[in-house]
Design a protein around this motif. Structure first.
Motif, short mmCIF file in Angstrom:
data_model
loop_
_atom_site.label_atom_id
_atom_site.label_comp_id
_atom_site.label_asym_id
_atom_site.label_seq_id
_atom_site.Cartn_x
_atom_site.Cartn_y
_atom_site.Cartn_z
N MET A 71 0.85 -1.10 0.01
CA MET A 71 -0.11 -0.05 -0.08
C MET A 71 0.85 1.33 0.04
SD MET A 71 -2.91 -0.66 -0.38
CE MET A 71 -4.09 -1.96 -0.52
N ILE A 72 2.02 1.32 0.99
CA ILE A 72 2.62 2.38 0.71
C ILE A 72 3.47 2.79 -0.53
CG2 ILE A 72 4.89 3.48 1.92
CD1 ILE A 72 4.12 2.01 4.40
N THR A 73 3.80 1.58 -1.02
CA THR A 73 4.71 1.77 -2.34
C THR A 73 3.70 2.20 -3.51
OG1 THR A 73 5.98 -0.08 -1.76
CG2 THR A 73 6.30 0.74 -3.99
N SER A 74 2.58 1.63 -3.50
CA SER A 74 1.46 1.96 -4.57
C SER A 74 0.95 3.58 -4.25
CB SER A 74 0.20 0.84 -4.27
OG SER A 74 0.47 -0.42 -4.39
N ILE A 75 0.77 4.02 -3.25
CA ILE A 75 0.37 5.32 -3.10
C ILE A 75 1.56 6.17 -3.52
CG2 ILE A 75 0.11 6.93 -1.32
CD1 ILE A 75 -1.59 4.73 0.08
N ILE A 76 2.61 5.94 -3.38
CA ILE A 76 3.77 6.65 -3.62
C ILE A 76 4.00 6.70 -5.16
CG2 ILE A 76 6.45 6.90 -3.68
CD1 ILE A 76 6.56 5.65 -0.83
N PHE A 77 3.85 5.67 -5.93
CA PHE A 77 3.85 5.62 -7.52
C PHE A 77 2.35 5.85 -8.10
CE2 PHE A 77 7.76 3.43 -6.10
CZ PHE A 77 8.70 3.91 -6.96
N LEU A 78 1.76 5.79 -7.44
CA LEU A 78 0.24 5.71 -8.11
C LEU A 78 -0.62 6.76 -7.51
CD1 LEU A 78 -0.32 1.89 -9.20
CD2 LEU A 78 0.12 3.84 -10.85
N HIS A 79 -0.12 7.73 -6.73
CA HIS A 79 -0.92 8.63 -6.01
C HIS A 79 -1.89 9.48 -6.97
CE1 HIS A 79 2.60 11.05 -7.19
NE2 HIS A 79 1.77 12.01 -7.34
N THR A 80 -1.73 9.66 -8.12
CA THR A 80 -2.69 10.25 -9.00
C THR A 80 -3.70 9.59 -9.62
OG1 THR A 80 -1.24 9.75 -10.92
CG2 THR A 80 -0.66 11.66 -10.03
N HIS A 81 -3.64 8.20 -9.12
CA HIS A 81 -4.60 7.17 -9.56
C HIS A 81 -5.49 6.83 -8.65
CE1 HIS A 81 -3.11 6.63 -13.76
NE2 HIS A 81 -2.04 7.00 -13.22
N VAL A 82 -5.41 7.16 -7.33
CA VAL A 82 -5.93 6.79 -6.10
C VAL A 82 -7.44 6.70 -6.15
CG1 VAL A 82 -6.45 7.06 -3.74
CG2 VAL A 82 -4.14 7.63 -4.41
N HIS A 83 -8.01 7.58 -6.82
CA HIS A 83 -9.39 7.50 -6.86
C HIS A 83 -10.01 6.39 -7.78
CE1 HIS A 83 -7.92 9.59 -10.64
NE2 HIS A 83 -9.11 9.29 -10.93
N GLU A 84 -8.89 5.94 -8.68
CA GLU A 84 -9.51 4.85 -9.55
C GLU A 84 -9.44 3.60 -8.67
OE1 GLU A 84 -7.00 4.43 -13.09
OE2 GLU A 84 -6.95 6.71 -13.36
N TYR A 85 -8.40 3.44 -7.77
CA TYR A 85 -8.64 2.06 -6.90
C TYR A 85 -8.87 2.19 -5.61
CZ TYR A 85 -5.25 1.18 -10.79
OH TYR A 85 -4.79 1.05 -12.25
N ALA A 86 -9.95 3.49 -5.33
CA ALA A 86 -10.28 3.33 -4.00
C ALA A 86 -11.16 2.29 -3.36
CB ALA A 86 -11.49 4.71 -3.89
N PHE A 87 -12.01 1.64 -4.20
CA PHE A 87 -13.02 0.45 -3.67
C PHE A 87 -11.79 -0.70 -3.69
CE2 PHE A 87 -16.28 3.20 -5.19
CZ PHE A 87 -17.25 3.06 -4.27
N PHE A 88 -10.99 -0.86 -4.36
CA PHE A 88 -10.08 -1.81 -4.31
C PHE A 88 -9.25 -1.82 -2.80
CE2 PHE A 88 -5.37 -2.93 -4.27
CZ PHE A 88 -5.53 -4.11 -4.42
N LEU A 89 -9.01 -0.42 -2.44
CA LEU A 89 -8.17 -0.20 -1.27
C LEU A 89 -9.32 -0.58 -0.09
CD1 LEU A 89 -6.05 1.20 0.56
CD2 LEU A 89 -7.02 3.12 0.17
N TYR A 90 -10.64 -0.13 -0.23
CA TYR A 90 -11.46 -0.38 0.79
C TYR A 90 -11.67 -1.76 1.11
CZ TYR A 90 -12.55 4.51 -0.01
OH TYR A 90 -12.43 5.83 -0.26
N GLY A 91 -11.96 -2.47 -0.15
CA GLY A 91 -12.25 -3.94 0.13
C GLY A 91 -10.92 -4.49 0.92
N SER A 92 -9.80 -4.33 0.43
CA SER A 92 -8.55 -5.06 0.68
C SER A 92 -8.41 -4.84 2.35
CB SER A 92 -7.29 -4.66 -0.03
OG SER A 92 -7.28 -3.28 0.25
N ILE A 93 -8.57 -3.60 2.70
CA ILE A 93 -8.60 -3.31 4.08
C ILE A 93 -9.61 -3.98 5.04
CG2 ILE A 93 -9.34 -1.47 5.89
CD1 ILE A 93 -8.06 0.65 3.99
N VAL A 94 -10.77 -4.33 4.45
CA VAL A 94 -11.78 -5.06 4.98
C VAL A 94 -11.31 -6.50 5.25
CG1 VAL A 94 -14.10 -6.35 4.88
CG2 VAL A 94 -13.89 -3.94 4.38
#
Length: 331
Positions: free
Chosen positions: A35-58
């Motif tokens: 997650m840390i590395t993905s946010i660093i390299f793909l911070h401009t695409h965070v909104h595209e993967y928001a639900f993936f982030l939420y689901g993985s946190i669950v």
């Protein structure tokens, strides 16, 4: 951290045969690094993967709670269902159309239903296969490498970057999880890995070269899926619920037949790579759908033949031990 807060996998002499307690939280390490590395390299695409982030946190939270408090199967399954709905809410589902009746409400419902089943199947498959040092992580390495190749082939750069980050995190974890493991994935790790690989399958346009291309991920996940199928059959034969733990995993049969852990890892990695090669050749339309099905049937048959001989050897060794014990008793 796991040792400090006592999140340890302690031997029970039935399913957990390690010589000493082993710390969990390997999955949390993978998730954090990814997650840390993905946010660093793909911070401009965070909104595209928001639900993936939420689901993985669950999935991570459900797994951590299960590692700490030992959830009942239905409680863990409810958490998986919630995560699956979150993924679907974010549009993470198969978008290929098997029939020409695309964009109809019925076809959309069918594909979402198939995607829902796929998520739960892969999540549980990696949870079930994680019963031996390095097994789940090595299979995840093979599967993510296949998905990375496919994403690169169709120029899906952001998806390829996500897969590369995940591959690096899991490969680094494998160094500490290989036999004899100094840390385990835990349910947090196996659920996250399963959820990641399931949802990443939705982000690749499988129909680019063949209308049946969406079948390729099935071949890439053949070993975990065969594990699920085998456990359902065996536990039904033994008349125990399929969700109840039992020493009937293929890796357990191989070990009882005399296979060393590194032999099992090598064999499973080889079989997984062969499946990935076939899946990739099918994806780029070098192998026809009919040939793909035929190879898949032979693949499953070969898997079960090897497993059958391992089971037979296991029974033979058990009978010899029984006879020896009986003769000693008579003496």
């Amino acid at each position: 951290m796991a040792i400090f807060i006592d999140i340890l996998d302690k031997p029970d002499g039935i399913l957990k045969m390690q010589s000493k307690p082993i710390p969990y939280l390997g999955g949390f390490a993978i998730w954090s690094g990814f997650m840390i590395t993905s946010i660093i390299f793909l911070h401009t695409h965070v909104h595209e993967y928001a639900f993936f982030l939420y689901g993985s946190i669950v999935l991570l939270i459900v797994g951590l709670l299960d590692d700490i408090y030992s959830f009942k199967p239905y409680q863990k399954f409810c958490g998986q269902i919630i995560a699956a709905f979150i993924f679907l809410k974010g549009g993470l589902c198969f978008k290929e159309q098997f029939l020409l009746t695309c964009n109809t409400s019925l076809s959309i419902f069918i594909w979402k239903f198939v995607s829902f089943g796929w998520i739960l199947s892969i999540v549980n498959a990696y949870n079930l296969v994680d019963v031996m040092d390095g097994l789940a992580s090595s299979l995840a390495i093979c599967s993510s490498a296949f998905l990375l190749l496919c994403a690169w082939w169709v120029h899906a750069s952001s998806v390829a970057l996500l897969l590369a980050i995940f591959l690096g995190a899991v490969a680094a974890f494998f160094y500490y999880n290989k036999p004899a493991a100094s840390i385990y994935l835990g349910d947090a790790g196996s659920l996250f890995i399963g959820g990641f690989l399931a949802t990443m399958s939705f982000m690749i346009p499988w129909g680019t070269f063949s209308v049946f291309g969406f079948c390729a991920p099935i071949a890439a996940q053949a070993i975990p899926l065969l594990e699920v199928l085998t456990l359902i059959i065996i536990r039904k034969y033994k008349k125990i619920p399929f969700y109840r733990g039992s020493p009937d995993h293929f890796s357990s049969y191989f070990q009882r037949a005399g296979w060393r852990k590194w032999m099992i890892l090598g064999y499973c990695s080889f079989v997984a790579i062969m499946g990935n090669i076939v899946a990739f050749l099918f994806f780029i339309n070098i192998i026809s759908f009919s040939l793909f099905i035929l190879i898949g049937m032979l693949y499953a048959l070969a898997w079960y033949i090897v497993l059958f001989f391992a089971c037979n050897r296991n029974l033979l060794l058990f009978s010899k031990k029984t006879e020896k014990a009986t003769s000693i008793f008579k003496i």
